[in-house]
Design an enzyme around this catalytic site. Structure first.
Site, mmCIF file in Angstrom:
data_model
loop_
_atom_site.group_PDB
_atom_site.id
_atom_site.type_symbol
_atom_site.label_atom_id
_atom_site.label_comp_id
_atom_site.label_asym_id
_atom_site.label_seq_id
_atom_site.Cartn_x
_atom_site.Cartn_y
_atom_site.Cartn_z
ATOM 1 N N TYR A 19 29.859 22.263 44.249
ATOM 2 C CA TYR A 19 30.125 22.903 45.538
ATOM 3 C C TYR A 19 30.960 24.176 45.395
ATOM 4 O O TYR A 19 30.912 25.044 46.260
ATOM 5 C CB TYR A 19 30.880 21.934 46.460
ATOM 6 C CG TYR A 19 30.006 21.006 47.251
ATOM 7 C CD1 TYR A 19 29.146 20.113 46.621
ATOM 8 C CD2 TYR A 19 30.052 21.023 48.645
ATOM 9 C CE1 TYR A 19 28.361 19.254 47.364
ATOM 10 C CE2 TYR A 19 29.263 20.164 49.392
ATOM 11 C CZ TYR A 19 28.422 19.271 48.744
ATOM 12 O OH TYR A 19 27.644 18.433 49.492
ATOM 13 N N LYS A 65 25.554 11.379 35.823
ATOM 14 C CA LYS A 65 24.233 11.617 35.228
ATOM 15 C C LYS A 65 24.476 11.978 33.757
ATOM 16 O O LYS A 65 24.010 13.015 33.254
ATOM 17 C CB LYS A 65 23.515 12.735 36.013
ATOM 18 C CG LYS A 65 22.076 12.981 35.610
ATOM 19 C CD LYS A 65 21.114 11.867 36.002
ATOM 20 C CE LYS A 65 19.728 12.138 35.435
ATOM 21 N NZ LYS A 65 18.794 11.001 35.642
ATOM 22 N N ASP A 75 20.678 8.052 39.686
ATOM 23 C CA ASP A 75 19.365 7.622 40.192
ATOM 24 C C ASP A 75 19.318 6.094 40.336
ATOM 25 O O ASP A 75 18.904 5.559 41.369
ATOM 26 C CB ASP A 75 18.216 8.154 39.308
ATOM 27 C CG ASP A 75 18.460 8.003 37.811
ATOM 28 O OD1 ASP A 75 19.543 7.538 37.406
ATOM 29 O OD2 ASP A 75 17.544 8.347 37.032
ATOM 30 N N ASP A 98 28.152 13.009 48.289
ATOM 31 C CA ASP A 98 27.571 13.466 49.555
ATOM 32 C C ASP A 98 26.264 12.717 49.806
ATOM 33 O O ASP A 98 26.024 12.174 50.888
ATOM 34 C CB ASP A 98 27.312 14.977 49.485
ATOM 35 C CG ASP A 98 26.641 15.494 50.748
ATOM 36 O OD1 ASP A 98 27.108 15.151 51.849
ATOM 37 O OD2 ASP A 98 25.645 16.230 50.627
ATOM 38 N N ASP A 153 25.351 9.307 52.700
ATOM 39 C CA ASP A 153 24.294 9.282 53.735
ATOM 40 C C ASP A 153 23.318 8.136 53.460
ATOM 41 O O ASP A 153 22.847 7.457 54.376
ATOM 42 C CB ASP A 153 23.513 10.601 53.775
ATOM 43 C CG ASP A 153 24.049 11.573 54.830
ATOM 44 O OD1 ASP A 153 25.285 11.628 55.008
ATOM 45 O OD2 ASP A 153 23.244 12.267 55.480
HETATM 46 C C1 IPM Z 1 29.519 16.128 54.497
HETATM 47 C C2 IPM Z 1 28.650 17.328 54.783
HETATM 48 C C3 IPM Z 1 29.245 18.560 54.147
HETATM 49 C C4 IPM Z 1 29.217 18.358 52.639
HETATM 50 C C5 IPM Z 1 28.588 19.907 54.492
HETATM 51 C C6 IPM Z 1 28.445 20.119 55.957
HETATM 52 C C7 IPM Z 1 29.395 21.040 53.905
HETATM 53 O O1 IPM Z 1 27.332 17.094 54.403
HETATM 54 O O2 IPM Z 1 30.717 16.166 54.820
HETATM 55 O O3 IPM Z 1 29.008 15.131 53.993
HETATM 56 O O4 IPM Z 1 28.175 18.588 51.990
HETATM 57 O O5 IPM Z 1 30.255 17.973 52.095
HETATM 58 MN MN MN Z 2 26.960 15.031 53.843
#
Ligand code: IPM
Ligand code: MN
Ligand code: NAD
Length: 362
Positions: free
Chosen positions: A134, A184, A217, A241, A245
């Site tokens: 990042y 990885k 993975d 990240d 999700d």
């Molecule tokens: C998160 C988001 C952020 C990230 C983005 C919006 C910069 O996806 O907080 O998970 O990738 O960290």
């Molecule tokens: Mn995110």
């Protein structure tokens, strides 16, 4: 900072519940609002105005909704709304992002995965937040030999890996004493360093904690296949990240996953989800992730009873069948963002009046 899209809708409910918890536990939350992300771009031409950064540095804690949206999708690099959030994380130095994922029994049916697979899930994703791909240089567009090229760099120092490993092992000791480090290392040199340093930190001081290493993975697959086996999962910025999700499929919605970013001067508390442009402005967003982020904030500030009361009020609300559309189940009572907030606030308040009655009887 409400931010963009559903951000203002969910932080409004979180603030309402903070105020309610303050009433019950005898504190007041003094809050000020600042712009970040797309709304800051529209007002000031920058996603992280100096006034916002200064206010955050001077606060005890920062609560954030979400940033970004289609209106700003054509912008690049530092001009994007997301760059404002990344800049803030760096400014505050919050290198440890804690993303708890739990599936209480009353949510097991809301998951797209089978109830018996997700039931009992209780994991803490510890995501490195201020380094890795990042942030590392070089990055950006470059002139290639055959037209445009662009690059990012995945880079970690020993010190960055050490400090996040300590956070993971320390959390494991408060939980079930198990850490899964995800990388990885079969391909990436940066992951080989990650793997080595995590192993060193472990053997130097955490022999009571069990450590395993998984490749990203495989980890993605195992988290879906046997989520309840995981305790603390520690990983690099990008992998964390993605895994967080993915983990939203366990309780059934991103709308219930909170986060706390710590380790710096001021803690930053924000839902895992984004600005959800597909439902923004419709009163459909689930405020639970923001509300639970506010509870993590109170926990960090030492108001642990208030934090527990908020978590309890959320559980009572959801187990009572009150649901926003993202977690709709047969027989539930479908409510708006605001109604969900009001319901959680009621539970915080009613618990207080029950306490008074018990006190009075005694
Ligand atoms: C998160 C988001 C952020 C990230 C983005 C919006 C910069 O996806 O907080 O998970 O990738 O960290
Ligand atoms: Mn995110
Ligand atoms: P998103 O998290 O905004 O939405 C993904 C899906 O989850 C959508 O279908 C959305 O409706 C649903 N969802 C998310 N939050 C919800 C909630 N509280 N209640 C109910 N449903 C919810 O991810 P995206 O669509 O990939 O990104 C949209 C924008 O948000 C992008 O600009 C992205 O960069 C940004 N984003 C910001 C953050 C942040 O500020 N921390 C995090 C992720 C994405």
């Amino acid at each position: 900072m409400p931010g963009d899209g559903v951000g203002p809708e969910v932080t409004r409910e979180a603030l309402r519940i903070l105020a309610e918890a303050g009433q019950r536990f005898g504190f007041a939350v003094a809050s000020e609002e600042f712009l970040i992300g797309g709304s800051a771009i529209d007002a000031f031409g920058t996603p992280l105005p100096e006034a916002t950064a200064i206010a955050c540095l001077e606060s005890d804690a920062v609560l954030l909704g979400a940033v970004g949206g289609p209106a700003w999708d054509d912008l690049h690099g530092d001009l994007r709304p997301e760059a404002g959030l990344l800049g803030l994380r760096r400014t505050l130095g919050v290198y440890a992002n804690l993303r708890p994922v739990t599936v209480p029994d009353f949510l097991a049916g809301a998951s797209p995965l089978r109830r018996e697979v997700v039931a009992g899930t209780d994991m803490m994703i510890v995501r490195e937040l201020t380094g890795g791909i990042y942030f590392a240089e070089p990055k950006g567009p470059v002139e290639g030999t055959q037209g445009a090229e662009a690059l990012n760099t995945m880079r970690y120092s020993e010190a960055e890996i050490e400090r996040i490993a300590h956070v993971a092992f320390t959390w494991a000791r408060r939980r079930r004493c198990r850490v899964t480090s995800v990388d990885k290392a079969n391909v990436l040199e940066v992951s080989q360093l990650w793997n080595d340093v995590v192993t060193q930190v472990h053997s130097a001081g955490y022999s009571d904690v069990e450590l395993e290493h998984l490749y990203i993975d495989n980890a993605a697959m195992q988290i879906v296949r046997r989520p309840s086996d995981f305790d603390v999962v520690v990983t690099a910025n990008l992998f964390g990240d993605i895994l967080s999700d993915l983990a939203a499929t366990l309780p059934g919605s991103l709308g219930v996953l909170p986060s706390a970013s710590v380790g710096g001067s001021t803690g930053l508390f924000e839902p895992v989800h984004g600005s959800a442009p597909d439902i923004a402005g419709e009163g459909k967003a689930n405020p639970v992730a923001a509300v639970l982020s506010a509870a993590m904030m109170l926990e960090e500030l030492g108001e642990t009873d208030a934090a527990a009361a908020i978590r309890e009020a959320v559980s009572e609300t959801l187990s009572g069948g009150v649901r926003t559309a993202d977690m709709r189940e047969e027989g539930c009572r479908l409510v708006s963002t605001e109604e969900m907030g009001a319901c959680i606030a009621d539970h915080v308040r009613q618990a207080a009046s029950k306490e008074h009655k018990v006190g009075a009887a005694a």
